[in-house]
Design an enzyme around this catalytic site. Structure first.
Site, PDB file in Angstrom:
ATOM      1  N   HIS A 238       9.224  25.400  57.753  1.00 14.56           N
ATOM      2  CA  HIS A 238       8.624  26.727  57.851  1.00 14.56           C
ATOM      3  C   HIS A 238       8.577  27.244  59.287  1.00 14.56           C
ATOM      4  CE1 HIS A 238       4.731  24.461  58.505  1.00 14.56           C
ATOM      5  NE2 HIS A 238       4.537  25.464  59.328  1.00 14.56           N
ATOM      6  N   ASP A 289       9.423  20.483  53.220  1.00 13.16           N
ATOM      7  CA  ASP A 289       9.168  21.275  54.432  1.00 13.16           C
ATOM      8  C   ASP A 289       9.662  20.552  55.679  1.00 13.16           C
ATOM      9  OD1 ASP A 289       8.211  23.636  55.688  1.00 13.16           O
ATOM     10  OD2 ASP A 289       6.461  22.534  56.397  1.00 13.16           O
ATOM     11  N   SER A 372       1.919  22.611  63.237  1.00 10.38           N
ATOM     12  CA  SER A 372       2.958  22.535  62.206  1.00 10.38           C
ATOM     13  C   SER A 372       4.177  21.775  62.708  1.00 10.38           C
ATOM     14  CB  SER A 372       3.385  23.940  61.791  1.00 10.38           C
ATOM     15  OG  SER A 372       2.398  24.568  61.025  1.00 10.38           O
TER      16      SER A 372
END
Length: 750
Positions: A238, A289, A372
């Site tokens: 992402h 992801d 992230s």
């Protein structure tokens, strides 16, 4: 090809002091709907499955041929400079869609007051794509400067396609959400004796990622079965968001030398000289992801980086550890002792490791937006996943007990069945199919390698307190090092350091406070003679830190005049002393009755003290100009301007000021005309004015600058000080019509 090393040299224009600088017209980036962006952030910040956005990216079209100013130096070399301005920006950074440096060519970026310098970018940053993304420069005005030697005239290529207006930092983000982030632990905080050795290795794999020019994520170097240190970096899918990773930038080793562990104290800045620009996306998959990048530049051996090992078995470890850069901050660490579980998160088919809220989340630290893509390590120090999302956050110095989830490495291994979707084609090129791989260290090849770097953690009241960090980058224990430091290139001071540092060990030398004048300054440090001999690596033997001090004012009070904008309920301010104590504060104001209203305040100040005034806007758009024409000013006695602000700032604007150790500079005519006696006195003084032609007033202060008495003066007046204790006092006598004054020191000795 090697990588970007920041803070190397200085722009030639600084040395030449080119007069044409004044004629360069700033390219002003257009305004944008910041409030709409902030509304989006309020939603996105709760979703760790999105990169942490800090800036608004403008599309621009400027290069060597159509903008900027060329200046030819007397020897035939050339300098090209361009100035960008984006009102209220906290930082600016840029993407070049054309970047080619001939040999000897150099590009620097710096802000208007030269307090933040980035570069040099040289021919070693040239990429096949011709794309380069820069790091951030603080401020709302930033210069880009290209130096081109005569022998390569016309060979350089520069074209700027994107410019990012940084509208928030981690600090302003924390304040906006009411979440201090104080529960985070710097990476060198204790993590448990069962993982300290793994931490010392794996922290060298982690990088802060500036992706797409306006977002933060985290990633880690990851080993392959050939152990040949191809610069593969694991992060989250992402974070890529379909963007060109050639414009990404990566910072390694940004670690605080004095770790702060779940406390309100700010972390000390660490070394920032390990940055690389550009990467190629090798594989990505939304199911877990995952994204695997290959950096477009080799990692220099002297950086002493580590390629982390991995475990694809899917076995649940007894505990896990995360290392990350929350919201673009200095490197942090988290630990969960409850054991992760396998659970779908982030979508119906996404396979993740979950740190469960049922077990109260993390036991030490948390993650935040910007973490992230950061690695999740098992108890053996191997990567088992990368951060996908979650709800973990700080609640003061504790965590909120919420869950986080990581894409599983074992799922990413062969997801999708193609080289573009799975990891095994890249991390196992020979097809040996192992379950685990250990890390691979890129240790320094130098035996004797002493190095310094600098920090300025304390600036107050006309002085700075620098810290010099002695660092052993070599494999041999460092026992001595010669340190030389100076300010602004003045006479150097020598420190003969001795100690015992093993490889990668550090020792802090905290200098005594140094008094300097107001304005911008440079603190320079060099090292030599490690262990009394020759340094085998001289590339890291110097360090520079730029800092600024504010002016000194002769005053007994600071006077604020504030005109609010259309949203006065967003405005607050504080007036603090050097200890950080809030002495005066105001706002938020009543939006129904106090918009576009002028407020006046006066703050008593003490002699020789340092103060900070900070004005804040909760929506990060200042008090001018899109939503009203708010402004404010700070003045000293006598209507002397300390600051006159247009109100164009982001989340906050900070002004520091120092108060002189004397109350005022005496007016010569009044000095001759007014007599105060007896002095010393045992209890009373008399004030005599020779030629009484206007009215006067007097104020009596103690040594802290506190007003003890204020009255209109009568000629030949006798003032009784009997109620005061024996001490030194000051009397200020002011001619009311002219506002001229004198100050006399009074010694009261009962």
């Amino acid at each position: 090809m090697v990588a970007q090393v920041t803070n190397e040299g200085k722009p030639i224009s600084w040395k030449l002091q080119l007069q044409e600088t004044k004629t360069v017209q700033a390219i002003k980036l257009p305004s944008f709907d910041l409030k709409a962006i902030q509304e989006e952030d309020k939603v996105n910040d709760k979703l760790q499955a999105k990169p942490w956005r800090f800036g608004y990216k403008h599309t621009v079209d400027y290069g060597l041929e159509n903008a900027g100013l060329w200046t030819e130096v007397s020897n035939g070399d050339r300098v090209w400079r361009i100035l960008f301005e984006s009102k209220g920006a906290l930082s600016l950074n840029f993407i070049f869609d054309e970047f080619y440096m001939p040999q000897g060519g150099k590009v620097y970026l710096y802000n208007e007051d030269r307090s933040d310098l980035l570069g040099a970018y040289t021919d070693i940053q040239n990429q096949k794509s011709g794309i380069l993304g820069t790091w951030l420069v603080k401020g709302d005005k930033v210069w880009i400067e290209y130096f081109e030697p005569k022998k390569v005239k016309g060979q350089g290529k520069l074209h700027i396609s994107k410019a990012t207006h940084g509208y928030r930092t981690r600090e302003t983000y924390q304040k906006t959400l009411g979440d201090s982030g104080d529960c985070n632990h710097d990476v060198d905080c204790p993590i448990g004796s069962d993982w300290e050795q793994h931490k010392d290795q794996n922290k060298k794999s982690v990088a802060l990622i500036l992706n797409n020019g306006n977002d933060w994520c985290t990633g880690a170097l990851i080993n392959n079965t050939n152990n040949n240190q191809i610069p593969y970096l694991l992060t989250a899918n992402h974070c890529t968001n379909g963007q060109n990773t050639a414009n990404w930038a990566f910072r390694f080793g940004w670690i605080s030398p004095n770790p702060v562990c779940a406390a309100t104290t700010a972390s000390m800045d660490g070394p920032t000289n390990m940055s690389i620009s550009g990467a190629t996306l090798r594989a990505n998959n939304s199911n877990s992801d995952v994204a695997l990048l290959e950096l477009n530049s080799a990692i220099p051996t002297a950086w002493d980086r580590v390629w982390a090992g991995w475990d694809r078995t899917g076995n649940s470890p007894p505990f896990v550890v995360g290392i990350h850069h929350p919201a673009g901050d200095i490197m942090k660490i988290s630990r969960d002792d409850s054991g992760v579980i396998k659970s779908p998160n982030g979508g119906p088919t996404a396979q993740t490791w979950e740190i469960t809220s049922a077990d109260n989340g993390w036991e030490l630290g948390v993650t935040e937006p910007g973490s992230s893509g950061s690695p999740l390590f098992d108890d053996n120090g191997r990567i088992i996943g990368q951060l996908f999302g979650g709800g973990a956050a700080c609640s003061g110095t504790d965590d909120n007990g919420a869950f986080d989830y990581y894409g599983r490495f074992g799922v990413s291994w062969d997801a999708g069945g193609t080289a573009a979707t799975q990891l095994k084609d890249w991390l196992d090129p020979a097809g040996t199919n192992p379950n685990t791989v250990e890390n691979s260290a890129n240790s320094a090849v130098f035996a004797i390698d002493g190095s310094p770097y600098t920090s300025i953690p304390s600036i107050s009241c006309g002085s700075v307190t620098p810290t010099i960090v002695v660092y052993n980058a070599g494999t041999t224990t460092l026992t001595s090092l010669t340190i030389n430091w100076d300010i602004d290139g003045g006479s150097p001071t020598t420190i003969n350091w001795t100690g015992s540092l093993t490889q990668n060990g550090t020792d802090n030398i905290v200098l005594s406070p140094i008094t300097v004048a107001s304005g911008a300054h440079t603190f320079n440090v060099t090292s030599s003679n490690p262990n009394g001999g020759i340094d085998e690596n001289t590339t890291n033997d110097s360090s520079t830190n730029i800092f600024s001090l504010t002016d000194e004012f002769n005053t007994t009070q600071v006077h604020l005049e504030l005109l609010t904008d259309d949203y006065s309920n967003e405005t607050t301010w504080e007036f603090r002393n050097s200890s950080g104590t809030v002495l005066y504060s105001g706002g938020p104001y009543d939006g129904s009755t106090q918009d576009n209203t002028t407020f006046q305040e006066s703050f008593n100040v003490s002699l020789g003290e340092c103060y900070t005034f900070e004005i804040k806007d909760s929506q990060g758009d200042g008090i001018c100009c899109d939503f009203g024409v708010g402004n404010y000013s700070l003045k000293a006695d006598g209507n002397v301007v300390i600051l006159s602000s247009t109100g164009e700032f982001g989340a906050s604007e900070v002004t520091e000021l120092r108060v002189d150790t004397a109350l005022a500079i005496n007016d010569e005519a009044l000095e001759r005309n007014i007599t105060v006696f007896p002095n010393p006195t045992s209890g009373a003084i008399q004030i005599k004015v020779k030629n009484w032609i206007s009215d006067f007033e007097y104020e009596i202060y103690n040594t802290l600058g506190q007003v003890l008495r204020l009255n209109k003066l009568q000629n030949n007046e006798i003032i009784d000080l009997g109620n005061l204790s024996s001490d030194i006092y000051f009397i200020k006598i002011t001619e009311i019509d002219t506002n001229k004054s004198i100050v006399k020191k009074i010694v009261l000795d009962k």
